[in-house]
Motif scaffolding. Structure first.
Motif, short mmCIF file in Angstrom:
data_model
loop_
_atom_site.label_atom_id
_atom_site.label_comp_id
_atom_site.label_asym_id
_atom_site.label_seq_id
_atom_site.Cartn_x
_atom_site.Cartn_y
_atom_site.Cartn_z
N GLN A 178 71.01 -43.82 -38.65
CA GLN A 178 70.91 -42.68 -39.02
C GLN A 178 71.81 -42.81 -40.49
O GLN A 178 71.71 -42.52 -41.67
N ALA A 179 73.18 -43.11 -40.00
CA ALA A 179 74.13 -43.11 -41.17
C ALA A 179 73.60 -44.12 -42.47
O ALA A 179 74.09 -43.74 -43.66
N PRO A 196 66.13 -39.27 -41.24
CA PRO A 196 64.89 -39.82 -40.62
C PRO A 196 64.95 -39.86 -39.14
O PRO A 196 65.68 -39.55 -38.49
N GLU A 197 63.54 -40.18 -38.61
CA GLU A 197 63.38 -40.25 -37.11
C GLU A 197 63.65 -41.63 -36.38
O GLU A 197 62.99 -42.48 -37.02
N PHE A 201 60.09 -42.00 -41.37
CA PHE A 201 60.25 -40.94 -42.47
C PHE A 201 59.14 -40.34 -43.16
O PHE A 201 58.30 -41.14 -43.70
N GLN A 202 59.42 -38.99 -43.49
CA GLN A 202 58.13 -38.20 -44.07
C GLN A 202 58.68 -37.69 -45.43
O GLN A 202 59.61 -36.57 -45.31
N PRO A 228 52.06 -38.98 -46.19
CA PRO A 228 52.06 -39.60 -44.98
C PRO A 228 53.35 -40.07 -44.72
O PRO A 228 53.99 -40.58 -45.48
N SER A 229 53.71 -40.35 -43.35
CA SER A 229 55.03 -40.87 -42.82
C SER A 229 54.88 -42.34 -42.94
O SER A 229 53.93 -42.92 -42.77
N VAL A 230 56.07 -42.87 -43.21
CA VAL A 230 56.48 -44.12 -43.20
C VAL A 230 56.93 -44.65 -41.77
O VAL A 230 58.10 -44.10 -41.63
N VAL A 231 56.45 -45.56 -40.95
CA VAL A 231 56.81 -45.81 -39.73
C VAL A 231 56.95 -47.43 -39.68
O VAL A 231 56.07 -48.22 -40.11
#
Length: 456
Positions: free
Chosen positions: A39-40, A50-51, A63-64, A70-73
């Motif tokens: 996350q950092a 971000p998730e 991240f959306q 749409p989200s990028v996964v």
């Protein structure tokens, strides 16, 4: 075109974070540490909130940009790899430089690829010798004579080469542990049947600790305490299977010894003296430093790690002589290791994980596991004592993990407060600046001060 460039940058950022997280997780880092690092890094490169989902075998990051988009996964599988504390240290340095704003994304990805693909800093045979020295240190720690130390080292070298061959054939880790435990016992039995004057039980116990060294009890407990129960459960399952493999291999070897008529007695722990504690401290120092060497830790860390392990062993044995049980004495020694790990690691410029794991290896419960197996093999009259010894081994493993983690929790606020106190009370520094600002962060500060839109 701008949207495509932004999407490309986003994918490269998430991929970089996932690759860093994979290396940290495979090196034994806790899921909470991996999540915080990812996350950092994402925040530093402009990806806000971000998730991140971390499990034992995979990492995912999403991240959306906006609710209507749409989200990028991205998902990355965690590959099992040899523990390489040199790679872990280099990646830790890279992460710190990125968070200081000194490395752009393209350069960071290039450096990470170079770290991962560059191989080990030492040849594989040197690591094998390191495992042998580690087992020899444990033999000395247990009070063995020269024959015990030499045979334990030879057995450890044989076990490492055997497991290396089995690993190349993709044989599961459980069966490799069985083979390692069985080989250690058979070598000890063969030595006992020869003209050599040695206690084979010490040889078996020394190699038990070597086999236990690669099991992630501490990471499993850390994940459980920080709320990552899925990862904790997976790591605990792996640890239990690995330990069960060791027990199966050793018990099979003891059965062969009984059939061959060779007596392999159990070790009875007596009262330690000051001389015994001194010898145990020296053995613990050799064991910890050799483990760090075999795990490719930087050479500058070997002596400090040995000193930390020696002091921890003195604490453990001194408290035990005072009448405290083995579990609490081990927990206090582990607390000391966790407490000093941040200071030592900061001066050595390595992650605290390198110091912590290496320093607690001499205190792993190989002795209790072996005593439990010996008692269980002596018949129904000793079943309860054998089960009690196995339970003691489990409690010692939990005490090691929880003591280290508690020491880390205490050490972090203390280090932070000490730095704040130094900033408030210290006068002019005689050497070096009080606070270093990176070149890139200084450039950003100047850019903001000269740009009215940025200030707004």
């Amino acid at each position: 075109m701008a949207a495509m460039l932004e999407a490309r940058e986003l994918n490269l950022t998430l991929d970089f974070c996932l690759r860093v997280g994979e290396l940290l997780l495979s090196s034994g880092a806790g899921a909470a540490d991996v999540t915080a690092t990812m996350q950092a890094l994402a925040w530093q490169y402009g990806v806000r909130n971000p998730e991140v989902d971390v499990t034992f075998t995979s990492l995912s990051m999403s991240f959306q940009p906006a609710p209507e988009e749409p989200s990028v996964v991205l998902i990355r599988q965690v590959k099992q790899r040899d523990i390489d504390y040199e790679d872990l240290t280099l990646v830790d340095h890279l992460v710190r430089e990125v968070l200081r704003g000194e490395v752009e994304l393209k350069d960071a990805r290039t450096r990470l690829a170079r770290i991962v693909s560059s191989g080990h800093i030492r040849p594989r045979w040197a690591a094998t010798l390191g495992w042998g020295v580690m087992a020899a240190g444990v033999g000395l720690q247990l009070g063995g004579n020269a024959a015990v130390v030499v045979i334990a080292a030879v057995a450890a070298i044989g076990i490492d080469r055997l497991q290396l061959v089995m690993g190349r054939r993709r044989i599961p880790f459980f069966y490799r542990q069985i083979a390692g435990g069985g080989l250690a016992t058979l070598i000890a039995v063969a030595a006992a049947a020869s003209w050599l004057d040695l206690d084979p039980s010490l040889v078996v116990t020394a190699n038990l600790i070597m086999l236990l060294a690669g099991i992630g009890f501490m990471g499993a407990l850390q994940d459980a305490l920080t709320g990552f129960y899925v990862t904790a459960g997976a790591r605990l399952t792996e640890a239990l299977l690995a330990t069960a493999g060791i027990i199966a291999g050793v018990s099979g070897g003891l059965t062969v010894a009984d059939l061959a008529g060779v007596s392999v007695d159990r070790i009875d722990v007596g009262t330690s003296t000051l001389k015994d504690v001194t010898v145990m401290a020296v053995g613990a120092a050799i064991c910890a430093a050799a483990f760090a060497f075999a795990s490719y830790a930087p050479r500058r860390t070997l002596l400090p790690i040995g000193l930390v392990a020696a002091v921890a062993m003195v604490i453990s044995q001194t408290v035990r002589i005072g009448g405290v049980g083995s579990t609490w004495s081990t927990a206090l020694a582990a607390f000391f290791v966790g407490l000093v790990s941040y200071t030592v690691a900061g001066r050595l410029r390595v992650p605290p994980l390198v110091v912590v794991v290496s320093a607690v290896v001499p205190m792993l419960p190989g002795l209790s596991i072996y005593r439990g197996l010996s008692l269980l093999g002596e018949g129904a009259g000793y079943t309860s004592e054998g089960l009690l010894a196995i339970i003691t081994a489990a409690s010692i493993a939990i005490a090691l993990s929880s003591g280290v983690i508690l020491g880390e929790y205490v050490a972090q606020p203390l280090k932070r407060e000490a730095h704040r106190l130094e900033s408030r009370l210290a006068g002019p520094r005689l050497v070096g600046p009080l606070k270093v600002r990176s070149r890139e962060s200084s450039r950003r500060v100047r850019r903001r001060s000269s740009d009215p839109a940025a200030r707004d």
